[in-house]
Design an enzyme around this catalytic site. Structure first.
Site, PDB file in Angstrom:
ATOM      1  N   ASP A   1       0.829  -1.198   0.000  1.00 32.05           N
ATOM      2  CA  ASP A   1       0.000   0.000   0.000  1.00 32.05           C
ATOM      3  C   ASP A   1       0.868   1.254   0.000  1.00 32.05           C
ATOM      4  O   ASP A   1       2.085   1.208   0.254  1.00 32.05           O
ATOM      5  CB  ASP A   1      -0.900  -0.022   1.242  1.00 32.05           C
ATOM      6  CG  ASP A   1      -2.235   0.665   1.010  1.00 32.05           C
ATOM      7  OD1 ASP A   1      -2.328   1.499   0.081  1.00 32.05           O
ATOM      8  OD2 ASP A   1      -3.172   0.388   1.770  1.00 32.05           O
TER       9      ASP A   1
ATOM     10  N   ASP B   1     -10.707   1.772  -3.521  1.00 29.96           N
ATOM     11  CA  ASP B   1     -11.286   1.484  -2.208  1.00 29.96           C
ATOM     12  C   ASP B   1     -12.807   1.431  -2.285  1.00 29.96           C
ATOM     13  O   ASP B   1     -13.462   0.950  -1.363  1.00 29.96           O
ATOM     14  CB  ASP B   1     -10.874   2.553  -1.191  1.00 29.96           C
ATOM     15  CG  ASP B   1      -9.490   2.270  -0.610  1.00 29.96           C
ATOM     16  OD1 ASP B   1      -8.983   1.151  -0.801  1.00 29.96           O
ATOM     17  OD2 ASP B   1      -8.920   3.177   0.037  1.00 29.96           O
TER      18      ASP B   1
HETATM   19  C1  GLA Z   1      -5.788   1.805   2.175  1.00 31.79           C
HETATM   20  C2  GLA Z   1      -6.189   0.630   1.311  1.00 31.79           C
HETATM   21  C3  GLA Z   1      -7.249  -0.172   2.011  1.00 31.79           C
HETATM   22  C4  GLA Z   1      -6.728  -0.641   3.355  1.00 31.79           C
HETATM   23  C5  GLA Z   1      -6.255   0.545   4.179  1.00 31.79           C
HETATM   24  C6  GLA Z   1      -5.559   0.096   5.441  1.00 31.79           C
HETATM   25  O1  GLA Z   1      -6.818   2.719   2.289  1.00 31.79           O
HETATM   26  O2  GLA Z   1      -6.617   1.066   0.063  1.00 31.79           O
HETATM   27  O3  GLA Z   1      -7.645  -1.271   1.238  1.00 31.79           O
HETATM   28  O4  GLA Z   1      -5.672  -1.547   3.152  1.00 31.79           O
HETATM   29  O5  GLA Z   1      -5.351   1.374   3.453  1.00 31.79           O
HETATM   30  O6  GLA Z   1      -5.139   1.155   6.212  1.00 31.79           O
END
Ligand code: GLA
Length: 766
Positions: A499, A564
């Site tokens: 990420d 997301d």
């Molecule tokens: C980001 C990712 C999510 C999740 C969060 C965790 O927003 O896109 O899928 O993994 O971080 O903090």
């Protein structure tokens, strides 16, 4: 670099006419030509679609296509890499400053420096085959078509006054009408050279009026397609960041005004293989000539080359399709599958994944995760991924980022008990990491407060309570590699969700302005080294959703987190746009809760699955809280997905309808041998009283009979390819009346019989 001599069978791909210094690149259905003029300038001659049965391409009378009278001779010159020098006031792909001048300067001339003028002139050329791509992943896993050696044209240029060298590189993938372009700079002067603006390539389009199809968006609205006119002046899409960005994505499709649709028309397409500060700058001249420079975003970019230094840019992958936007997409998809993705194999598929984020967020317990793992395994999940919150003091997003040690509070015996449980349930184990970031409230920050990007003595900005590590420092890159390598060595982890949850600000680094590409180089090097050391590791790129999707990261990652936003009503737009440039195989898509967490909408389970099954299926809901009926439905649908996944993940995509154009998204994937196809319709919005058009299927064998079945195995009928391609799937044209305003279904078509064709085949796809 793995360089071989030219394979004789490739001699027809690149031909050179020495008398005219003309280079013609001949591909399956298109060509690209350039030449060196008598004064040494290397200019674009032309490019475009070409029928496969067109005979040899003889180009003559080329001076007649030049437009030398535009203000003065140089302004309209279609240099293959337009440089700031000669007489030019238009946008350029290369600008350099020679910082010192050898010898005595005439008195009073010091303020004239640095010299900002470069005139690139032809020196020589060579044709090679090169197994190391311009994309240059070194992940240790073969690309699908590793054995195919592709020809590379390298044109050597040099500044007219100084020994500053530029190599224009063209690697050709003729079967997909694609050329990878990149530039190599070599400073053989005795002085330092500051590169202030650098494209990987300049592209010239045939004279005409053009539209641009691209994607635009934001966090949770990535990839939404936009079609706009290109008008006189500069049109730029870009991102000034250390990732690719949510607001736009580095690909383009350019088509003559009004002439291209999904299935027809010439489409000039391209995509950058780079994951940092990027820009695509289109400039339409007063003459209507259109050119584009694709490469590093220039606002804060500078690269200083000392004497003897070389810089090789990433690639701009570009080509032309003669069969519309769909044809451009299929070429990019096939190219990514065959030549970009690591370790692609036809009989190995992206696993069905469970991800814990929306199920538990930061509320992690060993028991809770094992319960989820049990439920996941019962449904047929193959990979269990533990998301954020498992390490250091990371019980919320205000602390712990940077401390890549398993939390003793949550997991007193480390991750082994969870991993063993996951493995006993027959699944692989994966872990979320965010290795470029740090919370100030972390042990790593307390030990190394100077390891973050910042300008000394000035305020700095936190986003999601975090700062960006300075990957310009080799010791930071080494520290992160060691931390991740340690996790992979200690535990049986075969998947990282990698990420990156904030944009860069205050980009002060020990490497100065070079941080923009040094960061990406550091990132790539960690991924490449991890993959070499741990060949079973898969990586999913994520940046707060779809903020890091590009052909550069796809050289290191097996799949990407698309957004997301998991609400299918929004996802239909996001996925339609994503698919313009990137193949379904890499598009991770989760089924989440019936009350969607991002939008609050209540969404039927069928629609959630039907949209998620268009890519690499994942499950992100609280599956241990589902009713027995719901679990059974999940199990049945996951089983069906496994049946259709060879077609979804390996097949060619046809977008029969985009949701933007009428509220309905229809995707069809077809195996190249036409034996199987998957048809997926999602009616997101349909007015009462409105009948849908026929969504005619594509690329089936017209004389074959296909048996059509749904997820329950119900046989819906047998139809000839010709019927489905002429009339569409029976049952989908109905009125949007009561109860059918939102509906979706996914069907598998299997060829069960071949009929004798009435006439001989016309051959390739039209
Ligand atoms: C980001 C990712 C999510 C999740 C969060 C965790 O927003 O896109 O899928 O993994 O971080 O903090």
């Amino acid at each position: 670099m793995n360089v071989f001599e030219m394979d004789p069978t490739m001699s027809e791909v690149i031909t050179v006419d020495d008398s005219q210094k003309l280079f013609v690149i001949r591909m399956q259905r298109s060509f690209y030509a350039l030449r060196a003029l008598p004064d040494g300038q290397v200019v674009h001659v032309g490019s475009g679609p070409l029928a496969p049965d067109a005979g040899p391409l003889h180009l003559a009378g080329l001076d007649g296509y030049e437009d030398p009278n535009y203000v003065c001779e140089q302004q309209g010159r279609r240099a293959e890499l337009l440089a700031f020098g000669d007489i030019s006031y238009h946008d350029v792909g290369l600008k350099v400053a020679f910082l010192e001048v050898a010898g005595q300067l005439p008195k009073g001339h010091a303020p004239h420096l640095p010299v900002r003028d470069v005139r690139l002139r032809y020196q020589r050329h060579e044709i090679r085959t090169d197994a190391a791509p311009g994309l240059s992943p070194t992940h240790g896993r073969a690309i699908r078509r590793a054995a195919v050696l592709r020809p590379v044209l390298i044109v050597h240029l040099q500044d007219a006054a100084y020994d500053f060298r530029v190599r224009l590189c063209y690697r050709v993938t003729p079967e997909y009408d694609i050329i990878e372009r990149w530039v190599e700079l070599e400073n053989q002067t005795a002085q330092h050279v500051a590169v202030e603006s650098l494209a990987f390539a300049s592209i010239h389009f045939p004279p005409g009026r053009y539209e641009l199809t691209r994607s635009a968006g934001a966090w949770a609205r990535e990839f939404v397609p936009v079609r706009q006119n290109i008008e006189q002046g500069v049109t730029e899409i870009s991102h000034r960041g250390l990732n690719t960005g949510h607001a736009s994505n580095p690909f383009y499709m350019v088509h003559e005004h009004g002439s291209a649709g999904e299935d027809a028309g010439a489409v000039y397409f391209g995509a950058l293989a780079f994951s940092g500060n990027w820009s695509l700058r289109f400039e339409m001249l007063p003459t209507d000539a259109l050119r584009m420079h694709g490469g590093y975003e220039a606002t804060d970019f500078s690269l200083t080359l000392g004497p003897g230094a070389v810089h090789r840019t990433p690639a701009l992958v570009h080509g032309v399709a003669d069969n519309g936007i769909g044809g451009a997409s299929r070429r990019l998809h096939a190219f990514a599958r065959d030549y970009v993705l690591p370790g692609y194999q036809d009989d190995q598929f992206r696993p069905v994944l469970f991800n814990s984020w929306e199920a538990t967020y930061f509320d992690i317990t060993l028991e809770g995760q094992i319960n989820l793992a049990r439920a996941a395994a019962q449904m047929g999940v193959e990979l269990f991924c533990l998301d954020d919150g498992w390490f250091g003091s990371r019980r919320h997003d205000r602390a712990g980022l940077g401390d890549w040690a398993v939390s003793q509070d949550l997991f007193p015996n480390g991750l082994t008990p969870l991993i063993e449980a996951v493995k006993e349930l027959g699944m692989r184990f994966g872990l979320w990491v965010e290795p470029e970031m740090i919370n100030p409230d972390s042990d790593l920050y307390r030990a190394h407060p100077d390891w973050v990007l910042h300008f000394p003595g000035r305020p700095r900005t936190e986003a999601r309570n975090q700062l960006v590590l300075d990957y310009g420092r080799p010791e930071v890159v080494e520290h992160i590699f060691a931390a991740l390598d340690g996790l992979l060595s200690r535990y049986d982890i075969t998947f990282f969700k990698w990420d990156m949850n904030r944009y860069a600000s205050e980009p002060g680094s020990v490497v100065g302005k070079a941080i923009w590409h040094a960061h990406v180089a550091g990132l790539y090097s960690i991924m490449d080294r991890l993959r070499q050391a741990h060949p079973r590791l898969d990586i999913q790129s994520c940046a707060g959703g779809g903020g890091r999707v590009d052909l550069g990261i796809l050289g290191r990652c097996d799949q990407v987190w698309t957004s997301d936003n998991t609400d299918p009503f929004d996802r239909a737009y996001i996925q339609d746009g994503f698919s313009l440039a990137y193949p379904p195989r890499v598009m991770e898509a989760w089924v989440t809760h019936d009350h969607n967490h991002q939008t609050g909408r209540v969404v039927p389970l069928d629609l959630r699955f039907d949209l998620a099954m268009r890519g690499a299926l994942g499950i992100g809901s609280n599956i241990d809280k589902l009713s027995a009926d719901e679990r059974a439905a999940y199990r049945r649908k996951i089983g069906f997905y496994k049946t259709i996944r060879p077609v979804v993940q390996n097949g060619d995509l046809y977008r029969l309808a985009r949701v933007q154009d009428g509220g309905v998204s229809v995707w069809q994937t077809v195996l190249p041998d036409q034996s199987q196809s998957v048809y997926s319709i999602a009616v997101i919005q349909q007015l009462q009283g409105h009948h849908l058009p026929a969504y005619r299927l594509r690329a089936l064998a017209p004389a074959a009979i296909y048996a059509v079945r749904d997820e329950n195995g119900a046989r819906l009928g047998r139809y000839s390819g010709a019927q489905l391609m002429a009339l569409g799937m029976p049952g989908d044209q109905r009125n949007g009346g009561l109860g059918c305003a939102v509906r979706s279904r996914t069907l598998l078509l299997e060829k069960v019989a071949d009929q004798e064709p009435r006439y001989p085949s016309m051959g390739a796809e039209t």
